[in-house]
Design an enzyme around this catalytic site. Sequence first.
Site, mmCIF file in Angstrom:
data_model
loop_
_atom_site.group_PDB
_atom_site.id
_atom_site.type_symbol
_atom_site.label_atom_id
_atom_site.label_comp_id
_atom_site.label_asym_id
_atom_site.label_seq_id
_atom_site.Cartn_x
_atom_site.Cartn_y
_atom_site.Cartn_z
ATOM 1 N N HIS A 257 59.571 32.700 49.652
ATOM 2 C CA HIS A 257 58.926 33.210 50.859
ATOM 3 C C HIS A 257 59.421 34.623 51.102
ATOM 4 O O HIS A 257 60.578 34.931 50.843
ATOM 5 C CB HIS A 257 59.261 32.308 52.052
ATOM 6 C CG HIS A 257 58.409 32.584 53.255
ATOM 7 N ND1 HIS A 257 58.726 33.553 54.174
ATOM 8 C CD2 HIS A 257 57.236 32.028 53.664
ATOM 9 C CE1 HIS A 257 57.784 33.569 55.111
ATOM 10 N NE2 HIS A 257 56.875 32.670 54.833
ATOM 11 N N ASP A 309 54.134 25.324 52.762
ATOM 12 C CA ASP A 309 53.006 24.782 52.004
ATOM 13 C C ASP A 309 53.420 23.618 51.114
ATOM 14 O O ASP A 309 52.651 22.667 50.921
ATOM 15 C CB ASP A 309 52.367 25.881 51.139
ATOM 16 C CG ASP A 309 51.645 26.924 51.978
ATOM 17 O OD1 ASP A 309 51.033 26.539 52.986
ATOM 18 O OD2 ASP A 309 51.706 28.108 51.619
#
Lengths: 372, 372
Positions: A257, A309
Amino acid sequence: MSEPVSTKVPRGLYGVAVTDTSIAKSESNGTLVYRGYEISDLFENSTFEETAFLILNGKLPNSRELQEFSLQLKKRSTLPKNVYEVVRELDRNAHPMDVLRTAVSSLGAVEIGLSPKEQQLSLISKMPVLVANCYRISSGKEPVQPDSNLNTAANLLYMLNGKPPTDLESWALERELILYMEHDLNASSFTVRVIASTLADIYAACTGGVAALKGPLHGGANEAAIEMLLKMGNPMQGEAMVLNMLAKGEKVMGFGHRIYKEFDPRAQLSKKLLKRLEEGKGRSASLYELADTVEKKMWEMKKLPANLDFYAAPIFHVLGIPIKVYTPLFAASRVVGWVSHYNEQLSDNKIFRPDAIYVGPNKLKYLPMNER
Amino acid sequence: MSEPVSTKVPRGLYGVAVTDTSIAKSESNGTLVYRGYEISDLFENSTFEETAFLILNGKLPNSRELQEFSLQLKKRSTLPKNVYEVVRELDRNAHPMDVLRTAVSSLGAVEIGLSPKEQQLSLISKMPVLVANCYRISSGKEPVQPDSNLNTAANLLYMLNGKPPTDLESWALERELILYMEHDLNASSFTVRVIASTLADIYAACTGGVAALKGPLHGGANEAAIEMLLKMGNPMQGEAMVLNMLAKGEKVMGFGHRIYKEFDPRAQLSKKLLKRLEEGKGRSASLYELADTVEKKMWEMKKLPANLDFYAAPIFHVLGIPIKVYTPLFAASRVVGWVSHYNEQLSDNKIFRPDAIYVGPNKLKYLPMNER
């Protein structure tokens, strides 16, 4: 007059603060707050509607405010017939985000004469209905109207699956919607702010948000994550596939991320939820165990943390949500963040008009065709 | 782990170079080049198709390349029936840019299976046809197919006005389309690049471009300029109205530019064109004289130069183009720049993901409803 010198900044505006914000803050140490509240606190205690009110207004609602806000959303949830007709004209094989983007855009060309505030409430109210019914129409099913006795999360499952969800199911989806609701200046929220800065309206800005969210580097990752997990099947094969993918230099979906380098707090909350959901539905925690194994292996091998996700995808799967709805579902919740960024941008606006360093040729002379 | 420090930059990314580009360069001294060619050189000598080829490919085409490129555009100019049906579902009173945005978006959900290169040619070819026929449908007229014997500019006038233009008229519109084709990182092209950076496709990116162009701070200025000029009527009243507006602190439309502080080269080229067009059509140069008077007054009073919109608007008026088409017309040409920015972004991509400085509250604690 000499040209003013431009400041050159890192590509992708990495590490460049383009605005102040009081909506949300994510930090590399794994914290995320919405309007001052830790995401874990909201995840444990709040509802979709409460959190949306908080993000939009900067404070948690009291019971009268929440009732009024929920009523405002409910009374605007019916889609105009023309929007359904627009969706029916689109190709059945179109990408679901192309369909959703067109539907959102058409709403701005069908709902005429609303005030800016009414437009915003309408869009937030209708986005989940659009998500569910764009899917239904693209799948050859008839649209389903939301049930006014259900909240946003329960209605989404009801419209998607055609039957009312259990309390556990709608509670679980609501947790994920809260986690997806806002995340400061991701590419779609930044797109919304750039469009807002021209003084275009909220439909224009959110159409741009949906357009950006389509990109596989942004919203598309949760679909890729579940496809990978389903292919893996069980922990042992999962571990083998991770090693295999890494050896081949392939990207393992759902890891890493831009902000969170150690852990994504939303992934960790979702991980616990996945276990609880699988067990609550009386099945063994098989997706949980698989995902946990893959997560540990990825940390061991690459020091990359699982992101939201990676754990939202198996939750959506257990909830029976069709894979092609995963990215649109993101928009059903993130629209709240987009509207908040739109308003914050306009509260102290200057049009986004960056510079570029010209590195092309100079002083070329137009030659007649026969001399080229 | 301590938080990495963000660099705070000016609002609106003013003076901040976010990328290199070799597409175009505008400078405060009043120069603009496309791919190394001065805008005045292209304005005098080039065509729409040649200039589009140049912006897309970085070189002027030879005659074989131009023929092939023009053919590629012509053979893709027929709109799918479903796109017309989508437009027919929209409200007759919708903003023309909302209609165009929805039509562009729908194209991406109707044209399935094209290669990225084919998608780009299709969009560039169809954008003028969309602009003309969205207007026609919204006005209750039947769509008109482009005439394969006409070039892009002539076809636009033919479709908009329902009759073939004179050579002078199509030449004049073509000059304006060349001037509108590209202008480095304006808000719509920047929006296109942000969306491109997520790896979303060209329809998604250009839908975002149209969305940004709607904003009155960006594309909407040419409509406002002509409405003001028509209200002024003649030079003496024009001068009086300017003084009156300035005295009241009102914004005089079509003046000032983020880059050009002394003069906008495109405005000066358009100004000469306006005179030539008015005289060529056998009418006195009345709009030219009015605009010239207003321009001089604004420079005298405010040291603000006329921008492109200020002189393009009266040209569109003399060409008989309906005012509500002025901003969509901008998109019919700028789409070439958008596609070029899309490709340049992807040639060395990093997702746009800026930072923000969080200035909101911290460490708030969720309270039960009855304690709020």
